[in-house]
Design a protein around this motif. Structure first.
Motif, PDB file in Angstrom:
ATOM      1  N   GLU A 191       8.208   2.276   9.469  1.00 18.30           N
ATOM      2  CA  GLU A 191       8.217   2.410   8.154  1.00 18.30           C
ATOM      3  C   GLU A 191       6.852   2.577   7.619  1.00 18.30           C
ATOM      4  OE1 GLU A 191       8.538  -1.422   5.533  1.00 18.30           O
ATOM      5  OE2 GLU A 191       9.084  -1.831   7.836  1.00 18.30           O
ATOM      6  N   GLY A 192       7.758   2.815   6.885  1.00 20.40           N
ATOM      7  CA  GLY A 192       5.764   2.829   5.552  1.00 20.40           C
ATOM      8  C   GLY A 192       4.758   4.418   6.070  1.00 20.40           C
ATOM      9  N   TYR A 193       4.913   5.435   7.020  1.00 21.58           N
ATOM     10  CA  TYR A 193       4.615   6.269   7.888  1.00 21.58           C
ATOM     11  C   TYR A 193       4.564   7.941   6.909  1.00 21.58           C
ATOM     12  CZ  TYR A 193       2.285   3.617  10.782  1.00 21.58           C
ATOM     13  OH  TYR A 193       0.999   2.252  11.644  1.00 21.58           O
ATOM     14  N   GLU A 194       3.990   8.660   6.469  1.00 20.54           N
ATOM     15  CA  GLU A 194       3.989  10.424   6.206  1.00 20.54           C
ATOM     16  C   GLU A 194       3.915  10.961   6.745  1.00 20.54           C
ATOM     17  OE1 GLU A 194       3.423  13.026   2.453  1.00 20.54           O
ATOM     18  OE2 GLU A 194       1.982  10.733   2.425  1.00 20.54           O
ATOM     19  N   LEU A 195       4.470  12.091   7.343  1.00 25.37           N
ATOM     20  CA  LEU A 195       3.720  12.961   8.286  1.00 25.37           C
ATOM     21  C   LEU A 195       3.177  13.621   7.822  1.00 25.37           C
ATOM     22  CD1 LEU A 195       3.194  13.351  11.478  1.00 25.37           C
ATOM     23  CD2 LEU A 195       5.646  14.941  11.518  1.00 25.37           C
ATOM     24  N   VAL A 196       1.964  13.661   7.605  1.00 24.55           N
ATOM     25  CA  VAL A 196       0.980  15.176   7.145  1.00 24.55           C
ATOM     26  C   VAL A 196       0.948  16.397   7.324  1.00 24.55           C
ATOM     27  CG1 VAL A 196       0.971  13.408   4.799  1.00 24.55           C
ATOM     28  CG2 VAL A 196      -1.138  14.197   6.900  1.00 24.55           C
ATOM     29  N   GLY A 197       0.979  16.511   8.692  1.00 24.99           N
ATOM     30  CA  GLY A 197       0.672  17.719   9.932  1.00 24.99           C
ATOM     31  C   GLY A 197       0.433  17.479  11.305  1.00 24.99           C
ATOM     32  N   GLU A 198       1.190  18.588  11.694  1.00 25.28           N
ATOM     33  CA  GLU A 198       0.517  18.954  12.947  1.00 25.28           C
ATOM     34  C   GLU A 198      -0.019  19.923  13.947  1.00 25.28           C
ATOM     35  OE1 GLU A 198       5.321  19.165  14.500  1.00 25.28           O
ATOM     36  OE2 GLU A 198       5.750  18.338  13.049  1.00 25.28           O
ATOM     37  N   MET A 219       1.076  -1.024  -0.073  1.00 23.58           N
ATOM     38  CA  MET A 219       0.098   0.214  -0.312  1.00 23.58           C
ATOM     39  C   MET A 219       0.524   1.344  -0.774  1.00 23.58           C
ATOM     40  SD  MET A 219      -1.931   0.062   4.103  1.00 23.58           S
ATOM     41  CE  MET A 219      -2.288   1.434   3.520  1.00 23.58           C
ATOM     42  N   SER A 220       0.300   2.562  -0.325  1.00 23.80           N
ATOM     43  CA  SER A 220       1.019   4.041  -0.309  1.00 23.80           C
ATOM     44  C   SER A 220       0.922   3.915   0.974  1.00 23.80           C
ATOM     45  CB  SER A 220       0.292   4.806  -0.651  1.00 23.80           C
ATOM     46  OG  SER A 220      -1.153   4.892  -0.473  1.00 23.80           O
ATOM     47  N   SER A 221       2.212   5.185   1.193  1.00 16.93           N
ATOM     48  CA  SER A 221       2.407   5.582   2.702  1.00 16.93           C
ATOM     49  C   SER A 221       1.375   5.521   3.880  1.00 16.93           C
ATOM     50  CB  SER A 221       3.567   7.023   2.310  1.00 16.93           C
ATOM     51  OG  SER A 221       4.436   6.733   2.280  1.00 16.93           O
ATOM     52  N   ILE A 222       1.714   5.239   5.240  1.00 14.54           N
ATOM     53  CA  ILE A 222       0.269   5.720   5.702  1.00 14.54           C
ATOM     54  C   ILE A 222       0.403   7.179   6.130  1.00 14.54           C
ATOM     55  CG2 ILE A 222      -0.373   4.801   7.908  1.00 14.54           C
ATOM     56  CD1 ILE A 222       0.784   2.207   7.758  1.00 14.54           C
ATOM     57  N   ARG A 223      -0.329   8.086   6.111  1.00 12.62           N
ATOM     58  CA  ARG A 223      -0.795   9.818   5.848  1.00 12.62           C
ATOM     59  C   ARG A 223      -1.122   9.750   7.309  1.00 12.62           C
ATOM     60  NH1 ARG A 223      -1.155  13.047   2.528  1.00 12.62           N
ATOM     61  NH2 ARG A 223      -3.039  13.814   3.330  1.00 12.62           N
ATOM     62  N   MET A 224      -0.306  10.303   8.486  1.00 16.68           N
ATOM     63  CA  MET A 224      -0.121  10.279  10.153  1.00 16.68           C
ATOM     64  C   MET A 224      -0.529  12.065  10.618  1.00 16.68           C
ATOM     65  SD  MET A 224       1.000   8.379  13.464  1.00 16.68           S
ATOM     66  CE  MET A 224       3.072   9.463  13.243  1.00 16.68           C
ATOM     67  N   ILE A 225      -0.982  12.203  10.947  1.00 10.99           N
ATOM     68  CA  ILE A 225      -0.986  13.753  11.810  1.00 10.99           C
ATOM     69  C   ILE A 225      -0.942  13.626  13.072  1.00 10.99           C
ATOM     70  CG2 ILE A 225      -2.288  15.000  10.129  1.00 10.99           C
ATOM     71  CD1 ILE A 225      -5.001  15.552  11.879  1.00 10.99           C
ATOM     72  N   ILE A 226       0.106  14.610  14.038  1.00 10.60           N
ATOM     73  CA  ILE A 226       0.035  14.629  15.524  1.00 10.60           C
ATOM     74  C   ILE A 226      -0.690  15.557  15.995  1.00 10.60           C
ATOM     75  CG2 ILE A 226       2.236  12.829  14.921  1.00 10.60           C
ATOM     76  CD1 ILE A 226       3.827  15.487  15.311  1.00 10.60           C
ATOM     77  N   ALA A 227      -0.986  15.363  16.807  1.00 13.08           N
ATOM     78  CA  ALA A 227      -1.163  16.827  18.133  1.00 13.08           C
ATOM     79  C   ALA A 227      -0.907  16.367  19.462  1.00 13.08           C
ATOM     80  CB  ALA A 227      -3.191  16.696  17.792  1.00 13.08           C
ATOM     81  N   ASP A 228      -0.433  17.823  19.535  1.00 10.86           N
ATOM     82  CA  ASP A 228      -0.092  17.568  21.244  1.00 10.86           C
ATOM     83  C   ASP A 228       0.452  19.133  21.731  1.00 10.86           C
ATOM     84  OD1 ASP A 228       1.307  17.511  24.113  1.00 10.86           O
ATOM     85  OD2 ASP A 228       1.057  15.669  23.191  1.00 10.86           O
ATOM     86  N   ASP A 229      -0.605  19.712  22.947  1.00  6.29           N
ATOM     87  CA  ASP A 229       0.195  21.088  23.534  1.00  6.29           C
ATOM     88  C   ASP A 229       1.099  20.861  23.476  1.00  6.29           C
ATOM     89  OD1 ASP A 229      -0.840  19.589  25.137  1.00  6.29           O
ATOM     90  OD2 ASP A 229      -0.992  21.355  26.781  1.00  6.29           O
ATOM     91  N   ASP A 230       1.973  20.404  23.764  1.00  7.00           N
ATOM     92  CA  ASP A 230       3.422  20.482  24.015  1.00  7.00           C
ATOM     93  C   ASP A 230       4.723  20.643  23.248  1.00  7.00           C
ATOM     94  OD1 ASP A 230       6.053  20.431  25.807  1.00  7.00           O
ATOM     95  OD2 ASP A 230       5.056  18.746  26.956  1.00  7.00           O
ATOM     96  N   PRO A 231       5.070  21.149  22.694  1.00 10.99           N
ATOM     97  CA  PRO A 231       6.579  21.652  21.538  1.00 10.99           C
ATOM     98  C   PRO A 231       7.060  20.257  21.512  1.00 10.99           C
ATOM     99  CG  PRO A 231       6.103  23.496  22.123  1.00 10.99           C
ATOM    100  CD  PRO A 231       5.400  22.521  23.600  1.00 10.99           C
ATOM    101  N   GLY A 232       7.422  20.268  23.170  1.00  7.25           N
ATOM    102  CA  GLY A 232       8.241  18.816  23.018  1.00  7.25           C
ATOM    103  C   GLY A 232       8.227  17.096  23.241  1.00  7.25           C
ATOM    104  N   MET A 233       6.546  17.461  23.145  1.00  4.99           N
ATOM    105  CA  MET A 233       6.072  15.744  22.729  1.00  4.99           C
ATOM    106  C   MET A 233       5.690  15.277  21.131  1.00  4.99           C
ATOM    107  SD  MET A 233       5.244  13.552  24.329  1.00  4.99           S
ATOM    108  CE  MET A 233       4.771  12.029  23.422  1.00  4.99           C
ATOM    109  N   ARG A 234       5.579  16.931  20.779  1.00  3.76           N
ATOM    110  CA  ARG A 234       5.249  16.999  19.507  1.00  3.76           C
ATOM    111  C   ARG A 234       6.938  16.621  18.386  1.00  3.76           C
ATOM    112  NH1 ARG A 234       2.297  21.765  19.727  1.00  3.76           N
ATOM    113  NH2 ARG A 234       3.712  22.802  19.011  1.00  3.76           N
ATOM    114  N   ILE A 235       7.949  16.806  19.063  1.00  8.20           N
ATOM    115  CA  ILE A 235       9.155  16.779  18.301  1.00  8.20           C
ATOM    116  C   ILE A 235       8.913  15.501  19.205  1.00  8.20           C
ATOM    117  CG2 ILE A 235      11.567  16.041  18.700  1.00  8.20           C
ATOM    118  CD1 ILE A 235      11.502  19.524  20.069  1.00  8.20           C
ATOM    119  N   VAL A 236       8.535  14.853  19.536  1.00  9.59           N
ATOM    120  CA  VAL A 236       9.056  12.572  19.777  1.00  9.59           C
ATOM    121  C   VAL A 236       8.090  12.332  19.419  1.00  9.59           C
ATOM    122  CG1 VAL A 236       8.360  10.966  21.369  1.00  9.59           C
ATOM    123  CG2 VAL A 236       9.655  12.940  22.409  1.00  9.59           C
TER     124      VAL A 236
END
Length: 245
Positions: A27-34, A1-18
């Protein structure tokens, strides 16, 4: 399958880095937004239509659980994973069918295993078909944006919530969008043929082709001869097995 599109959400900038590093390593993931709060998360979701959402529970604006309910109403197949420092929200998370619940500070490998399991679930093959037959049903009168249609219930394969509307899928390939609530249609469909597998899905049990594990508490139902599928909760899966028996 094509890349798995993922978005992340957290009010802590440090946690968003993690979270960002997890997406980069998996493997196989694409981060498309925060997003840094619940309202921004829903705006991002509506724009990007991701496959996976990794989010905190406690966020400004809307909580992660509130966002999860809104996302489920848009597309119940979206995989939801919570990452939070508070164990007490676990029950709420699984009530919205979260795939997993990570308690901060979680080991990186624990999170990587979750992402690997999601990738496996999204790509795994179907299980052995499960079939059942039922007597001829009646007709259903359905109001929709183009007027009124009388549908042959034998040809209704799936009814689901989609983009905050209810959509009826037919064997003929036709698709009807109605403002009727899913519960209203459920009450008008014969219970010996149609089964509510999940808060967002009703399936014609004659059209079930296979059922496979999907999340921690869910399975995925494949419908014969099409690409249509639906989620089924663990409790409903056990109830369906009893119905087949």
């Amino acid at each position: 399958m094509s890349s798995i599109r993922m978005i992340i959400a957290d009010d802590d900038p440090g946690m968003r880095i993690v979270m960002r590093k997890l997406a980069e390593r998996a493997e196989g993931y694409e981060l498309v937004g925060e997003a840094e709060d619940g309202n921004a998360l829903l705006e991002l979701y509506d724009r990007e239509h991701p496959d996976v959402v990794l989010m905190d529970v406690e966020m400004p604006g809307m909580s992660g659980v509130e966002c999860a309910r809104a996302i489920q109403d848009r597309n119940p197949k979206t995989v939801l994973v919570f990452a939070t420092a508070h164990e007490e929200y676990m029950k709420n998370a699984f009530e919205v069918y979260a795939f997993d619940y990570l308690v901060k500070p979680f080991p990186v490998e624990r999170a990587m295993n979750t992402l690997a399991r999601i990738r496996q679930r999204l790509t795994e093959q179907e299980t052995k078909p499960v079939k059942v037959f039922a007597p001829k049903p009646q007709r259903l009168m359905l109001k929709h944006k183009d007027g009124l249609s009388v549908l042959d219930m034998r040809q209704i394969m799936l009814v689901q919530r989609e983009e905050r509307s209810t959509v009826v899928y037919m064997e003929t390939g036709e698709r009807y969008i109605t403002s009727d609530a899913l519960g209203d249609l459920e009450s008008r469909l014969p219970g010996d043929i149609f089964f509510r597998t999940h808060k967002s899905y009703i399936v014609n049990i004659n059209d079930i082709d296979s059922i496979a594990p999907y999340g921690r508490w869910t399975y995925i139902v494949k419908l014969r001869g099409t690409k249509l599928d639906a989620l089924i909760t663990h409790d409903k899966f056990e109830e369906l097995q009893t119905k087949f028996a």
